[in-house]
Design an enzyme around this catalytic site. Structure first.
Site, PDB file in Angstrom:
ATOM      1  N   ASN A  14      -2.553   2.681  -7.320  1.00 51.50           N
ATOM      2  CA  ASN A  14      -1.141   2.738  -7.753  1.00 51.50           C
ATOM      3  C   ASN A  14      -0.844   1.656  -8.782  1.00 51.50           C
ATOM      4  OD1 ASN A  14       0.657   4.825  -6.390  1.00 51.50           O
ATOM      5  ND2 ASN A  14      -0.612   4.105  -4.686  1.00 51.50           N
ATOM      6  N   ASN A 107       8.427  -0.519  -2.951  1.00 52.54           N
ATOM      7  CA  ASN A 107       7.211  -0.145  -2.212  1.00 52.54           C
ATOM      8  C   ASN A 107       6.990   1.342  -2.381  1.00 52.54           C
ATOM      9  OD1 ASN A 107       5.061  -0.393  -0.283  1.00 52.54           O
ATOM     10  ND2 ASN A 107       6.418   0.496   1.266  1.00 52.54           N
ATOM     11  N   HIS A 109       5.341   4.639  -0.246  1.00 55.56           N
ATOM     12  CA  HIS A 109       4.900   5.044   1.090  1.00 55.56           C
ATOM     13  C   HIS A 109       4.432   6.502   1.029  1.00 55.56           C
ATOM     14  CE1 HIS A 109       4.701   4.789   5.440  1.00 55.56           C
ATOM     15  NE2 HIS A 109       5.251   5.989   5.487  1.00 55.56           N
ATOM     16  N   THR A 141      13.752  -3.504   2.338  1.00 57.14           N
ATOM     17  CA  THR A 141      14.735  -4.261   3.126  1.00 57.14           C
ATOM     18  C   THR A 141      14.007  -4.816   4.353  1.00 57.14           C
ATOM     19  OG1 THR A 141      15.308  -2.297   4.385  1.00 57.14           O
ATOM     20  CG2 THR A 141      16.624  -2.731   2.406  1.00 57.14           C
TER      21      THR A 141
END
Ligand code: GRF
Length: 218
Positions: A14, A107, A109, A141
């Protein structure tokens, strides 16, 4: 020009997809200034070095989470990082770290959040028997795999899928949505309203539309 710091633990595909999008000019307003790993043998560190990006291994051995995260945060601050990109970083961040970079950590996922948080998201999807899964880029968060969603992509789950085949199908879309999300954020095209990320997608409609139907082979 925004300065990005990328945190990894392994392969770094990524990170690589974002780097390629910076180099190709798809991401117009950001550069990757440092890649940090908690694993010395992370392949992504080599990708960084090959591309003349500073690659830093920070050893977590004998350090508390707070102490470790403080070193990582100080390193990112030293590099004057504006946004922190988590790309397969296999550690839970302390609340102090998250506060330091509030609304500036993203992020990816490998599931359609809020389904299948935590580890082995693809395996969880297979075990639940869902017919569709995908990937999610979201702001970080204090809740694990929570936070405002920037971009998602959908892939079908086939009857004969294994964890490996589903992971590969999802990963392909990860490599498309992470650069897109970074582009949107660093071109100041988003605003966060409560839990929703509102995006200005002008000129990017094709990119958005392509994200999902294409994966169905249409
Ligand atoms: C990806 O599947 C990502 O969704 C998850 O960890 C994996 C990292 O892969 N958070 P890579 O290191 O980017 O290749």
């Amino acid at each position: 020009m925004y300065r990005l710091g990328v945190l990894i633990s392994g392969r770094g595909s990524n990170f690589h997809s974002i780097l390629k999008s910076v180099n190709s000019g798809f991401i117009t307003n950001a550069e990757i200034v440092v890649v940090i790993s908690n694993k010395e043998d992370a392949k992504g560190l080599n990708i960084a070095k090959e591309n003349r990006i500073d690659a830093v291994f920070i050893n977590p051995k004998d350090l508390s989470r707070q102490d470790y995260d403080k070193i990582v945060a100080d390193t990112l601050i030293k590099y004057r990082v504006d946004f922190v990109i988590l790309a397969g970083f296999m550690r839970i961040l302390s609340s102090e770290f998250i506060k330091t970079f509030e609304n500036r950590i993203v992020n990816i996922h490998p599931a359609l959040l809020p389904s299948f948080r935590g580890l082995h998201a693809q395996r969880q999807a297979l075990e639940k028997g869902v017919k569709f899964s995908g990937a999610t880029v979201h702001f970080v968060t204090n809740e694990l795999d929570d936070g405002p969603i920037v971009v998602q992509s959908v892939v079908p789950v086939m009857d004969n899928d294994t964890e490996d085949s589903l992971s590969k199908r999802i990963l392909k879309t990860e490599h498309r949505i992470y650069p897109l999300a970074v582009k949107l954020i660093t071109e100041n095209r988003i605003k966060i309203e409560k839990n929703r990320v509102i995006c200005d997608t002008e000129g990017l409609d094709d990119e958005f539309y392509a994200l999902n139907p294409k994966e169905f082979g249409r």
